[in-house]
Scaffold this motif. Structure first.
Motif, mmCIF file in Angstrom:
data_model
loop_
_atom_site.group_PDB
_atom_site.id
_atom_site.type_symbol
_atom_site.label_atom_id
_atom_site.label_comp_id
_atom_site.label_asym_id
_atom_site.label_seq_id
_atom_site.Cartn_x
_atom_site.Cartn_y
_atom_site.Cartn_z
ATOM 1 N N LEU A 122 0.848 -1.185 0.000
ATOM 2 C CA LEU A 122 0.000 0.000 0.000
ATOM 3 C C LEU A 122 0.884 1.235 0.000
ATOM 4 N N THR A 123 0.302 2.356 -0.327
ATOM 5 C CA THR A 123 0.965 3.645 -0.166
ATOM 6 C C THR A 123 0.120 4.451 0.801
ATOM 7 N N THR A 124 0.788 5.284 1.604
ATOM 8 C CA THR A 124 0.055 5.979 2.659
ATOM 9 C C THR A 124 0.848 7.192 3.138
ATOM 10 N N PHE A 125 0.212 8.000 3.951
ATOM 11 C CA PHE A 125 0.882 9.155 4.542
ATOM 12 C C PHE A 125 1.734 8.702 5.721
ATOM 13 N N ALA A 126 2.985 9.150 5.740
ATOM 14 C CA ALA A 126 3.943 8.711 6.749
ATOM 15 C C ALA A 126 3.581 9.166 8.155
ATOM 16 N N ASP A 127 3.065 10.374 8.283
ATOM 17 C CA ASP A 127 2.926 10.976 9.605
ATOM 18 C C ASP A 127 1.498 11.099 10.126
ATOM 19 N N VAL A 128 0.541 10.568 9.416
ATOM 20 C CA VAL A 128 -0.850 10.609 9.868
ATOM 21 C C VAL A 128 -1.063 9.384 10.765
ATOM 22 N N PRO A 129 -1.466 9.580 12.017
ATOM 23 C CA PRO A 129 -1.534 8.462 12.973
ATOM 24 C C PRO A 129 -2.320 7.248 12.502
ATOM 25 N N TRP A 130 -3.409 7.453 11.771
ATOM 26 C CA TRP A 130 -4.211 6.318 11.317
ATOM 27 C C TRP A 130 -3.764 5.824 9.940
ATOM 28 N N ASN A 131 -2.603 6.260 9.492
ATOM 29 C CA ASN A 131 -2.025 5.776 8.241
ATOM 30 C C ASN A 131 -0.776 4.948 8.563
ATOM 31 N N ALA A 132 0.405 5.368 8.166
ATOM 32 C CA ALA A 132 1.612 4.541 8.314
ATOM 33 C C ALA A 132 1.816 3.995 9.730
ATOM 34 N N PRO A 133 1.659 4.792 10.786
ATOM 35 C CA PRO A 133 1.848 4.203 12.127
ATOM 36 C C PRO A 133 0.872 3.055 12.416
ATOM 37 N N TYR A 134 -0.360 3.193 11.961
ATOM 38 C CA TYR A 134 -1.338 2.116 12.137
ATOM 39 C C TYR A 134 -0.900 0.867 11.369
ATOM 40 N N TYR A 135 -0.533 1.042 10.111
ATOM 41 C CA TYR A 135 -0.142 -0.115 9.302
ATOM 42 C C TYR A 135 1.094 -0.793 9.876
ATOM 43 N N ALA A 136 2.020 -0.036 10.431
ATOM 44 C CA ALA A 136 3.198 -0.634 11.069
ATOM 45 C C ALA A 136 2.771 -1.520 12.246
ATOM 46 N N ARG A 137 1.778 -1.082 12.988
ATOM 47 C CA ARG A 137 1.301 -1.871 14.133
ATOM 48 C C ARG A 137 0.685 -3.200 13.699
ATOM 49 N N ILE A 138 0.193 -3.287 12.473
ATOM 50 C CA ILE A 138 -0.417 -4.545 12.024
ATOM 51 C C ILE A 138 0.495 -5.298 11.048
ATOM 52 N N GLY A 139 1.792 -5.012 11.120
ATOM 53 C CA GLY A 139 2.761 -5.850 10.422
ATOM 54 C C GLY A 139 3.332 -5.344 9.116
ATOM 55 N N PHE A 140 2.970 -4.152 8.678
ATOM 56 C CA PHE A 140 3.556 -3.596 7.462
ATOM 57 C C PHE A 140 4.883 -2.931 7.800
ATOM 58 N N ARG A 141 5.781 -2.884 6.821
ATOM 59 C CA ARG A 141 7.044 -2.166 6.985
ATOM 60 C C ARG A 141 7.219 -1.198 5.830
ATOM 61 N N VAL A 142 7.885 -0.087 6.105
ATOM 62 C CA VAL A 142 8.156 0.909 5.070
ATOM 63 C C VAL A 142 9.212 0.353 4.134
ATOM 64 N N LEU A 143 8.991 0.498 2.849
ATOM 65 C CA LEU A 143 9.953 0.047 1.844
ATOM 66 C C LEU A 143 10.953 1.155 1.539
ATOM 67 N N ALA A 144 12.203 0.781 1.432
ATOM 68 C CA ALA A 144 13.239 1.712 0.984
ATOM 69 C C ALA A 144 13.038 1.959 -0.511
ATOM 70 N N GLU A 145 13.530 3.065 -0.984
ATOM 71 C CA GLU A 145 13.396 3.424 -2.407
ATOM 72 C C GLU A 145 13.854 2.276 -3.315
ATOM 73 N N ALA A 146 14.958 1.625 -2.973
ATOM 74 C CA ALA A 146 15.508 0.545 -3.798
ATOM 75 C C ALA A 146 14.598 -0.685 -3.837
ATOM 76 N N GLU A 147 13.670 -0.801 -2.889
ATOM 77 C CA GLU A 147 12.771 -1.950 -2.835
ATOM 78 C C GLU A 147 11.496 -1.747 -3.645
ATOM 79 N N LEU A 148 11.270 -0.544 -4.155
ATOM 80 C CA LEU A 148 10.034 -0.278 -4.880
ATOM 81 C C LEU A 148 10.012 -1.007 -6.211
ATOM 82 N N THR A 149 8.914 -1.667 -6.479
ATOM 83 C CA THR A 149 8.734 -2.370 -7.747
ATOM 84 C C THR A 149 8.298 -1.358 -8.815
ATOM 85 N N PRO A 150 8.370 -1.734 -10.083
ATOM 86 C CA PRO A 150 7.907 -0.811 -11.122
ATOM 87 C C PRO A 150 6.454 -0.358 -10.917
#
Length: 176
Positions: A122-150
């Motif tokens: 997924l793509t999401t806002f990094a600093d919105v509490p119910w976005n990236a922080p929420y997804y991190a709590r349920i097992g998602f991790r932020v991808l580094a630029e080099a990990e992005l698929t086409p």
């Protein structure tokens, strides 16, 4: 059996054509929370059109959480599509009246199950509490630029064209 006065358990199911107008209303209501963090542009954004929602629904990639009552009124929804061998969550929205009941997480789990794919993105806002922080709590991790698929790079490019890069965005992934 439920005690008198308690609400029925929500049901996660594929979206039906008759659900689609309600999904737009859910999106508008959920978007209002962005005003509280100074993101009025996001709150004012139009929800997916009925034509877009129909495309997801007909492809079997639109899910709803309904109230478990006889009328089956949607409380939340999720849209996903395959992107580079993963189930990419395009949108997940929960009506504020149904927040904090685990509906978003239940929809995410069902989408992953239904997709049969090895990972979710997924793509999401990094600093919105119910976005990236929420997804991190349920097992998602932020991808580094080099990990992005086409496909993820293309999604991010389109988001930039829409002005979403005004706020920090991240791509996230959860593997099985």
């Amino acid at each position: 059996m439920k005690a008198s006065g308690t609400r029925p358990d929500p049901v996660i199911r594929p979206a039906a054509p008759g659900d689609l107008p309600a999904l737009r209303a859910i999106e508008r209501a959920a978007g209002e929370a962005f005003r509280t963090v100074g993101m009025d542009l996001i709150a004012d954004d139009e929800p997916p059109s009925l034509a877009e929602l129909t495309r997801y629904q007909q492809a079997g990639r639109a899910l709803v959480a309904d109230d478990g009552a006889a009328d089956g009124a949607p409380l939340a929804y999720l849209l996903w599509e395959p992107v580079d061998g993963c189930a990419h969550i395009e949108q997940v929205s929960v009506h504020p009246d149904a927040a904090r009941r685990g509906l978003g997480r239940a929809l995410i789990e069902r989408a992953w199950q239904d997709s049969g794919l090895p990972a979710l993105t997924l793509t999401t806002f990094a600093d919105v509490p119910w976005n990236a922080p929420y997804y991190a709590r349920i097992g998602f991790r932020v991808l580094a630029e080099a990990e992005l698929t086409p496909g993820l790079r293309e999604i991010r490019r389109r988001e930039g064209e829409l002005g979403l890069d005004r706020w920090q965005r991240v791509c996230m992934r959860r593997d099985g």
